[in-house]
Design an enzyme around this catalytic site. Structure first.
Site, PDB file in Angstrom:
ATOM      1  N   GLN A  13       0.828  -1.067   0.022  1.00  0.00           N
ATOM      2  CA  GLN A  13      -0.023   0.060   0.202  1.00  0.00           C
ATOM      3  C   GLN A  13       0.710   1.255  -0.089  1.00  0.00           C
ATOM      4  O   GLN A  13       0.629   2.127  -0.924  1.00  0.00           O
ATOM      5  CB  GLN A  13      -0.847  -0.235   1.453  1.00  0.00           C
ATOM      6  CG  GLN A  13      -1.851  -1.035   1.374  1.00  0.00           C
ATOM      7  CD  GLN A  13      -2.584  -0.954   2.649  1.00  0.00           C
ATOM      8  OE1 GLN A  13      -3.727  -0.355   2.341  1.00  0.00           O
ATOM      9  NE2 GLN A  13      -2.564  -1.356   3.769  1.00  0.00           N
ATOM     10  N   ALA A  61       7.053  -5.173   4.750  1.00  0.00           N
ATOM     11  CA  ALA A  61       6.957  -5.802   6.135  1.00  0.00           C
ATOM     12  C   ALA A  61       5.982  -6.885   6.025  1.00  0.00           C
ATOM     13  O   ALA A  61       5.204  -6.906   4.937  1.00  0.00           O
ATOM     14  CB  ALA A  61       6.306  -4.704   6.864  1.00  0.00           C
ATOM     15  N   TYR A  62       6.123  -7.725   7.091  1.00  0.00           N
ATOM     16  CA  TYR A  62       5.002  -8.778   7.272  1.00  0.00           C
ATOM     17  C   TYR A  62       3.930  -8.102   7.965  1.00  0.00           C
ATOM     18  O   TYR A  62       4.059  -7.867   9.174  1.00  0.00           O
ATOM     19  CB  TYR A  62       5.557  -9.913   8.229  1.00  0.00           C
ATOM     20  CG  TYR A  62       4.881 -11.206   8.179  1.00  0.00           C
ATOM     21  CD1 TYR A  62       5.298 -12.279   7.295  1.00  0.00           C
ATOM     22  CD2 TYR A  62       3.834 -11.304   9.029  1.00  0.00           C
ATOM     23  CE1 TYR A  62       4.548 -13.355   7.583  1.00  0.00           C
ATOM     24  CE2 TYR A  62       3.184 -12.379   9.112  1.00  0.00           C
ATOM     25  CZ  TYR A  62       3.753 -13.430   8.412  1.00  0.00           C
ATOM     26  OH  TYR A  62       2.747 -14.646   8.521  1.00  0.00           O
ATOM     27  N   TYR A 100       9.330   2.051   8.090  1.00  0.00           N
ATOM     28  CA  TYR A 100       8.153   2.485   8.560  1.00  0.00           C
ATOM     29  C   TYR A 100       7.737   1.320   9.944  1.00  0.00           C
ATOM     30  O   TYR A 100       8.320   0.284   9.741  1.00  0.00           O
ATOM     31  CB  TYR A 100       6.982   2.130   7.656  1.00  0.00           C
ATOM     32  CG  TYR A 100       7.328   3.257   6.537  1.00  0.00           C
ATOM     33  CD1 TYR A 100       6.655   4.691   6.662  1.00  0.00           C
ATOM     34  CD2 TYR A 100       7.928   2.814   5.386  1.00  0.00           C
ATOM     35  CE1 TYR A 100       6.882   5.475   5.622  1.00  0.00           C
ATOM     36  CE2 TYR A 100       8.076   3.802   4.435  1.00  0.00           C
ATOM     37  CZ  TYR A 100       7.808   5.468   4.573  1.00  0.00           C
ATOM     38  OH  TYR A 100       7.827   6.338   3.893  1.00  0.00           O
ATOM     39  N   ASP A 103       1.803   1.583  15.097  1.00  0.00           N
ATOM     40  CA  ASP A 103       1.384   1.990  16.563  1.00  0.00           C
ATOM     41  C   ASP A 103       1.230   0.769  17.429  1.00  0.00           C
ATOM     42  O   ASP A 103       0.983   1.004  18.624  1.00  0.00           O
ATOM     43  CB  ASP A 103      -0.060   2.793  16.247  1.00  0.00           C
ATOM     44  CG  ASP A 103      -1.024   1.879  15.681  1.00  0.00           C
ATOM     45  OD1 ASP A 103      -0.616   0.934  14.675  1.00  0.00           O
ATOM     46  OD2 ASP A 103      -2.202   1.740  15.554  1.00  0.00           O
ATOM     47  N   TYR A 126       3.138  -9.388  15.861  1.00  0.00           N
ATOM     48  CA  TYR A 126       3.594  -8.683  14.855  1.00  0.00           C
ATOM     49  C   TYR A 126       4.221  -7.172  15.426  1.00  0.00           C
ATOM     50  O   TYR A 126       5.163  -6.791  14.946  1.00  0.00           O
ATOM     51  CB  TYR A 126       2.257  -7.997  14.145  1.00  0.00           C
ATOM     52  CG  TYR A 126       2.243  -6.758  13.126  1.00  0.00           C
ATOM     53  CD1 TYR A 126       2.902  -6.753  12.106  1.00  0.00           C
ATOM     54  CD2 TYR A 126       1.689  -5.478  13.707  1.00  0.00           C
ATOM     55  CE1 TYR A 126       2.968  -5.710  11.103  1.00  0.00           C
ATOM     56  CE2 TYR A 126       1.880  -4.572  12.700  1.00  0.00           C
ATOM     57  CZ  TYR A 126       2.392  -4.273  11.723  1.00  0.00           C
ATOM     58  OH  TYR A 126       2.581  -3.174  10.982  1.00  0.00           O
ATOM     59  N   LYS A 130       8.050  -5.742  14.930  1.00  0.00           N
ATOM     60  CA  LYS A 130       8.396  -4.535  14.300  1.00  0.00           C
ATOM     61  C   LYS A 130       9.149  -3.560  15.369  1.00  0.00           C
ATOM     62  O   LYS A 130       9.972  -2.738  14.843  1.00  0.00           O
ATOM     63  CB  LYS A 130       7.031  -3.770  14.326  1.00  0.00           C
ATOM     64  CG  LYS A 130       5.977  -4.137  13.040  1.00  0.00           C
ATOM     65  CD  LYS A 130       6.663  -4.018  11.530  1.00  0.00           C
ATOM     66  CE  LYS A 130       6.783  -2.606  11.005  1.00  0.00           C
ATOM     67  NZ  LYS A 130       7.422  -2.640   9.760  1.00  0.00           N
TER      68      LYS A 130
HETATM   69  N1  LIG Z   1      -1.180  -1.654   7.191  1.00  0.00           N
HETATM   70  C1  LIG Z   1      -1.146  -1.147   8.246  1.00  0.00           C
HETATM   71  O1  LIG Z   1      -2.292  -1.260   8.809  1.00  0.00           O
HETATM   72  C2  LIG Z   1       0.021  -0.799   8.965  1.00  0.00           C
HETATM   73  C3  LIG Z   1      -0.225  -0.038  10.027  1.00  0.00           C
HETATM   74  C4  LIG Z   1       0.906   0.395  11.029  1.00  0.00           C
HETATM   75  C5  LIG Z   1       1.896   0.551  10.221  1.00  0.00           C
HETATM   76  N2  LIG Z   1       2.244  -0.070   9.194  1.00  0.00           N
HETATM   77  C6  LIG Z   1       3.686  -0.281   8.491  1.00  0.00           C
HETATM   78  O2  LIG Z   1       3.617   0.578   7.399  1.00  0.00           O
HETATM   79  C7  LIG Z   1       4.647  -0.066   6.333  1.00  0.00           C
HETATM   80  C8  LIG Z   1       3.881  -0.301   5.135  1.00  0.00           C
HETATM   81  O3  LIG Z   1       2.751  -1.115   5.260  1.00  0.00           O
HETATM   82  P1  LIG Z   1       1.652  -1.304   4.102  1.00  0.00           P
HETATM   83  O4  LIG Z   1       0.457  -1.212   4.881  1.00  0.00           O
HETATM   84  O5  LIG Z   1       1.884  -0.864   2.888  1.00  0.00           O
HETATM   85  O6  LIG Z   1       1.877  -2.872   3.773  1.00  0.00           O
HETATM   86  P2  LIG Z   1       1.357  -3.944   2.730  1.00  0.00           P
HETATM   87  O7  LIG Z   1       0.335  -3.342   2.022  1.00  0.00           O
HETATM   88  O8  LIG Z   1       1.275  -5.348   3.612  1.00  0.00           O
HETATM   89  O9  LIG Z   1       2.761  -4.122   1.974  1.00  0.00           O
HETATM   90  C9  LIG Z   1       4.112  -4.713   2.502  1.00  0.00           C
HETATM   91  C10 LIG Z   1       4.780  -5.307   1.198  1.00  0.00           C
HETATM   92  O10 LIG Z   1       5.637  -5.866   1.830  1.00  0.00           O
HETATM   93  C11 LIG Z   1       6.012  -7.060   1.089  1.00  0.00           C
HETATM   94  N3  LIG Z   1       6.795  -8.104   1.808  1.00  0.00           N
HETATM   95  C12 LIG Z   1       6.183  -8.860   2.627  1.00  0.00           C
HETATM   96  N4  LIG Z   1       7.128  -9.853   2.868  1.00  0.00           N
HETATM   97  C13 LIG Z   1       8.012  -9.733   2.216  1.00  0.00           C
HETATM   98  C14 LIG Z   1       9.461 -10.395   1.947  1.00  0.00           C
HETATM   99  N5  LIG Z   1       9.792 -11.573   2.748  1.00  0.00           N
HETATM  100  N6  LIG Z   1      10.342  -9.608   1.175  1.00  0.00           N
HETATM  101  C15 LIG Z   1      10.098  -8.642   0.383  1.00  0.00           C
HETATM  102  N7  LIG Z   1       8.727  -8.056   0.492  1.00  0.00           N
HETATM  103  C16 LIG Z   1       7.723  -8.575   1.356  1.00  0.00           C
HETATM  104  C17 LIG Z   1       4.527  -7.540   0.491  1.00  0.00           C
HETATM  105  O11 LIG Z   1       4.831  -8.491  -0.433  1.00  0.00           O
HETATM  106  P3  LIG Z   1       3.672  -9.835  -0.635  1.00  0.00           P
HETATM  107  O12 LIG Z   1       2.298  -8.931  -0.419  1.00  0.00           O
HETATM  108  O13 LIG Z   1       4.047 -10.173  -1.892  1.00  0.00           O
HETATM  109  O14 LIG Z   1       4.116 -10.645   0.527  1.00  0.00           O
HETATM  110  C18 LIG Z   1       3.902  -6.283   0.283  1.00  0.00           C
HETATM  111  O15 LIG Z   1       3.884  -5.784  -1.290  1.00  0.00           O
HETATM  112  C19 LIG Z   1       5.098  -1.429   7.172  1.00  0.00           C
HETATM  113  O16 LIG Z   1       6.349  -1.081   7.625  1.00  0.00           O
HETATM  114  C20 LIG Z   1       4.012  -1.954   8.285  1.00  0.00           C
HETATM  115  O17 LIG Z   1       4.445  -2.442   9.158  1.00  0.00           O
HETATM  116  C21 LIG Z   1       1.162  -0.717   8.553  1.00  0.00           C
END
Ligand SMILES: NC(=O)c1ccc[n+]([C@@H]2O[C@H](COP(=O)([O-])OP(=O)(O)OC[C@H]3O[C@@H](n4cnc5c(N)ncnc54)[C@H](OP(=O)(O)O)[C@@H]3O)[C@@H](O)[C@H]2O)c1
Length: 319
Positions: A13, A61-62, A100, A103, A126, A130
């Site tokens: 995202q 991220a996972y 990144y 919370d 998770y 993180k």
């Molecule tokens: N989503 C939330 O609600 C949230 C909230 C707070 C903070 N964050 C943080 O914000 C940041 C961005 O999150 P986001 O929402 O954009 O997450 P996202 O949409 O889940 O995207 C994460 C990306 O990381 C990839 N990924 C997962 N495992 C991987 C691996 N082993 N090697 C390489 N790539 C891998 C995924 O690819 P695949 O899908 O192909 O596995 C996906 O494209 C992250 O650090 C997350 O922890 C997110």
């Protein structure tokens, strides 16, 4: 000369939004999961050494919070070990790192916005992985910016916005948790704020991304607060009022009508998830504003813009 920027998580995202904006700042070499697997340490070293970037932006991220409970090894590799290794590799070549976090590093016991000085105490796997990633970056000694954000959604990917829209085509009644408080943050606002910070730093130093005076952790979430229940109601209100010609919205609901009539408020206990989540995870974004003059809009405005911006784009395509 334009800096070389290495981006991970290009299909996520936040990563997808960064991929649109980062070319304003430099030459971007972006990797998706299939090109760089962060659970594979040798892949990480090889890619950084090949690209030799001045800046690494780790948007991968996972993020599967429930799945992490039963797949701790992978979550730990991707969320904790990989950022540490990216940081060490960056340090070796004199690059800086943007990363990144979440919370969910907090336990939710506080009833006032968390600031960066508050102690982390993650309550699920998770959050723990993180937080371990943050610590690995800090202890590497690399110049870095860690942006903690919250409840991220976009018009693509896996997120609450799209889940609610899908459920609203399948069920007349949605039962949504109303005792968790947070700030839903649109991925495009996270990316835009990141670009503002980096532009600000580039202009200040004129010759590169010098992070030495600002290196550290910053909260970067939408202003305001809500519950999942209230967020769901607002999504349905906006979806109902929006033209179904919206490409992403039509895609999200697969062209089916929205049939949801009611959103019922339930407690976390009634929902019965085995994964604990913080009951309160509002972040104070004052430090981001004080250091960089950057702030994110209120969650309501972000959601509205998400619908309107996509609506404008769809209308432009249609004419
Ligand atoms: N989503 C939330 O609600 C949230 C909230 C707070 C903070 N964050 C943080 O914000 C940041 C961005 O999150 P986001 O929402 O954009 O997450 P996202 O949409 O889940 O995207 C994460 C990306 O990381 C990839 N990924 C997962 N495992 C991987 C691996 N082993 N090697 C390489 N790539 C891998 C995924 O690819 P695949 O899908 O192909 O596995 C996906 O494209 C992250 O650090 C997350 O922890 C997110």
């Amino acid at each position: 000369m334009k800096p070389v920027i290495m981006l991970t998580g290009r299909n996520g995202q936040v990563g997808a939004e960064l991929l649109r904006l980062l070319p304003q700042l430099g030459e971007v070499v972006a990797f998706g999961h299939d090109q760089l697997d962060l659970s594979n340490p040798s892949d990480i070293c090889r890619r950084v050494r090949e690209v030799r970037p001045q800046l690494i932006v780790n948007a991968a991220a996972y993020t599967a919070v429930d799945q992490a409970e039963t797949d701790e090894t992978t979550a730990q590799a991707v969320n904790a070990q990989a950022p540490g290794l990216l940081a060490e590799e960056a340090k070796k070549i004199g690059a800086v790192l943007v990363h990144y976090s979440t919370d969910y590093v907090f336990d939710g016991a506080k009833k006032l916005p968390y600031d960066e000085a508050d102690s982390a105490n993650p309550i699920n796997v998770y959050g723990k992985t993180k937080f371990a990633g943050e610590q690995a970056i800090r202890s590497s000694g690399v110049s870095h910016l860690i942006f903690r954000t919250s409840w991220v959604y976009a018009t693509r990917g896996r997120n609450f916005l799209l889940t609610i829209l899908r459920l609203a085509t399948e069920r007349e009644e949605l039962r949504i948790v109303s005792d968790q408080i947070g700030a839903p943050t649109c991925a495009s606002d996270v990316a835009a704020a990141t670009i503002k910070v980096l532009t600000n730093l580039w202009e200040r130093n004129d010759c590169g991304f010098v992070f030495s005076k600002v290196s550290g952790t910053y909260h970067m979430s939408a202003a305001g607060q809500t519950t999942w229940y209230d967020f769901a109601e607002t999504i349905l209100e906006k979806a109902g009022a929006t033209s179904h010609r919206l490409e992403w919205l039509a895609g999200a609901i697969k062209g089916r009508p929205l049939v949801a009539q009611r959103v019922i408020s339930i407690s976390t206990e009634e929902f019965g998830s085995p994964t604990p989540r913080p009951a309160y995870s509002i972040l104070s974004n004052s430090r981001l504003f004080q250091k960089f003059g950057v702030s994110l809009p209120d969650w309501h405005t972000q959601l509205q813009r998400c619908f309107v911006a996509e609506s404008i784009a769809a209308n432009l395509l249609a004419h």
